[in-house]
Scaffold this active site. Structure first.
Site, PDB file in Angstrom:
ATOM      1  N   TYR A  79       0.943  -1.386   0.478  1.00  0.00           N
ATOM      2  CA  TYR A  79      -0.288  -0.299   0.035  1.00  0.00           C
ATOM      3  C   TYR A  79       1.187   1.612  -0.523  1.00  0.00           C
ATOM      4  O   TYR A  79       0.109   2.171   0.580  1.00  0.00           O
ATOM      5  CB  TYR A  79      -0.756   0.481   0.991  1.00  0.00           C
ATOM      6  CG  TYR A  79      -2.097  -1.711   1.032  1.00  0.00           C
ATOM      7  CD1 TYR A  79      -1.731  -2.007   1.742  1.00  0.00           C
ATOM      8  CD2 TYR A  79      -3.141  -0.702   1.256  1.00  0.00           C
ATOM      9  CE1 TYR A  79      -1.871  -3.146   1.778  1.00  0.00           C
ATOM     10  CE2 TYR A  79      -4.044  -2.256   1.071  1.00  0.00           C
ATOM     11  CZ  TYR A  79      -3.673  -3.113   1.122  1.00  0.00           C
ATOM     12  OH  TYR A  79      -4.644  -3.768   1.354  1.00  0.00           O
ATOM     13  N   LYS A 101       6.437 -13.363   5.083  1.00  0.00           N
ATOM     14  CA  LYS A 101       6.258 -15.014   4.218  1.00  0.00           C
ATOM     15  C   LYS A 101       8.092 -14.604   3.861  1.00  0.00           C
ATOM     16  O   LYS A 101       7.995 -14.378   2.235  1.00  0.00           O
ATOM     17  CB  LYS A 101       5.234 -13.626   3.129  1.00  0.00           C
ATOM     18  CG  LYS A 101       5.109 -15.228   1.781  1.00  0.00           C
ATOM     19  CD  LYS A 101       3.924 -16.338   2.270  1.00  0.00           C
ATOM     20  CE  LYS A 101       4.659 -17.293   0.715  1.00  0.00           C
ATOM     21  NZ  LYS A 101       4.105 -18.548   1.364  1.00  0.00           N
ATOM     22  N   ASP A 157       0.058 -17.837   5.101  1.00  0.00           N
ATOM     23  CA  ASP A 157      -0.832 -19.051   4.766  1.00  0.00           C
ATOM     24  C   ASP A 157      -0.979 -19.987   4.965  1.00  0.00           C
ATOM     25  O   ASP A 157      -1.833 -20.436   6.158  1.00  0.00           O
ATOM     26  CB  ASP A 157      -0.438 -19.913   3.536  1.00  0.00           C
ATOM     27  CG  ASP A 157       1.478 -19.444   3.560  1.00  0.00           C
ATOM     28  OD1 ASP A 157       1.540 -19.407   3.723  1.00  0.00           O
ATOM     29  OD2 ASP A 157       1.688 -20.694   2.691  1.00  0.00           O
ATOM     30  N   ASP A 202      -4.479  -6.261   6.612  1.00  0.00           N
ATOM     31  CA  ASP A 202      -5.404  -6.447   5.472  1.00  0.00           C
ATOM     32  C   ASP A 202      -6.372  -7.428   5.257  1.00  0.00           C
ATOM     33  O   ASP A 202      -8.134  -7.999   6.653  1.00  0.00           O
ATOM     34  CB  ASP A 202      -5.475  -5.551   4.653  1.00  0.00           C
ATOM     35  CG  ASP A 202      -6.768  -4.799   4.295  1.00  0.00           C
ATOM     36  OD1 ASP A 202      -7.500  -4.644   4.799  1.00  0.00           O
ATOM     37  OD2 ASP A 202      -6.553  -4.094   2.275  1.00  0.00           O
TER      38      ASP A 202
END
Ligand code: NAI
Length: 334
Positions: free
Chosen positions: A124, A172, A205, A229
């Site tokens: 973002y 990640k 994940d 988010d």
């Protein structure tokens, strides 16, 4: 002495849920006055800027705002007002508490997490390139050491101040190695200052799966912008849905409080919106303003109302409209 607060009404269900907060504040006698301003489509339609200068001046003066949701039309080159406000006032902490509420149906009864989402960086950052000729696009996820250190610090500080035991860093780093390293290195550096807090980390994940199987194991969660988010909507689903979850955008100078949900155009103007999320955001705002007596009174009346299925809104399986739900909260004020 009354404190002035900037009130950004928003669009979609914004006007309905904001009136709910205003009516409750009046009933409780909260010593504040609202400086009402607008932004987004409503502002453009009235011939003003997407984010009018008056809004910027008001927030800079008052330092605290309550905000309704603002629509971001897709595919029209429209820059999100929400993201712009977060950048403009450097609101780097997006704090979203998700707690099970007695009486409100969900698959779990014991969820109590507080999500810290980095609010100004990552995907973002606004670093977008679109190459029409090559039909190619880049969205750059910029993560900085400074940005990572300050959001992780805010999460640990919250954990210590509110008696929380554990902070989980979500990332990640197995694939996004560079930004993952900066974020996890920040985690190591800050965690060493908080030996009293347990720290662990999860890959995003796996975290999604863990949260829908055993959410009770998670306490304070801190993560980068996009993951935060997505995870916060997931967490909302664990505690009764988007109508339930509050949010705070906090910087070192300014704080803007708003619900996690958007403008819900599918139910706008139909008296169907659940105002709980924005009421809870206003409770966070009152705590920020050290007006805890009023925060506690509203919280008690809201939770009492939520315990009665026949007083609840449609999203919670009840028959009540936004207005009737608000009246029940006011009736339950002691
Ligand atoms: P949304 O959160 O507005 O709605 C998703 C679903 O949840 C809809 O079915 C809606 O009816 C329901 N819902 C949301 N809030 C509710 C409430 N208080 N009571 C009962 N049901 C509720 O998400 P969506 O549809 O993806 O986004 C709509 C618009 O909102 C978009 O333009 C988006 O950009 C904007 N948005 C604005 C945000 C903000 O101002 N902070 C945050 C998220 C989205």
């Amino acid at each position: 002495m009354q404190k002035e607060i900037t009130l950004i009404v928003g669009d979609g269900i914004g006007p309905e849920i904001i009136v709910s907060v205003q009516n409750i504040f009046t009933a409780v006698g909260v010593p504040i006055v609202w400086d009402k301003v607008n932004a987004g489509i409503v502002s453009l339609d009235s011939g003003d800027e997407l984010i009018p200068q008056r809004l910027i001046d008001s927030v800079n003066k008052n330092k605290v705002a309550l905000k309704g949701p603002i629509t971001t039309p897709i595919g029209k080159g429209f820059k999100s007002v929400n993201v712009q406000l977060r950048h403009m006032f450097d609101l780097y902490q997006n704090i979203r508490p998700c707690k099970s509420t007695p009486g409100v149906y969900s698959r779990f009864e014991n969820v109590d997490t507080v999500l810290f989402r980095e609010n100004t960086e990552g995907l973002y950052s606004g670093l977008e390139l679109y190459d029409d000729r090559l039909e190619m696009a880049d969205s750059i996820a910029r993560v900085t050491k400074k940005g990572s250190l300050r959001i992780v610090k805010a999460a640990f500080e919250y954990a210590r101040n509110f008696g929380r035991e554990k902070v989980t860093l979500v990332h990640k780093a197995n694939i996004l190695k560079s930004i993952g390293k900066i974020f996890l290195d920040a985690g190591d550096e800050i965690a060493s200052e908080y030996p009293d807090i347990v720290v662990n980390d999860r890959i995003i994940d796996n975290m999604c799966m863990q949260l829908v199987i055993r959410p009770e194991e998670y306490d304070v969660i801190v993560t980068t912008n996009l993951f935060g988010d997505i995870l916060s909507d997931l967490c909302a689903g664990l505690v009764g849905g988007l109508g339930m979850v509050a949010g705070a955008n906090v910087g070192d100078d300014v704080a803007i409080f708003e619900a996690v949900h958007g403008s819900a155009p599918d139910i706008a103007g139909q008296d169907k919106a659940n105002p709980t999320a924005i009421i809870r955001s206003s409770i966070l705002m009152l705590e920020h303003l050290k007006m805890n007596i009023f925060a506690e009174a509203i919280d008690l009346a809201l939770n009492k109302t939520l315990k009665e299925p026949q007083l609840c809104t449609v999203d919670l399986g009840g028959p009540a409209g936004t207005e009737a739900f608000t009246k029940s909260i006011i009736n339950n004020l002691t």
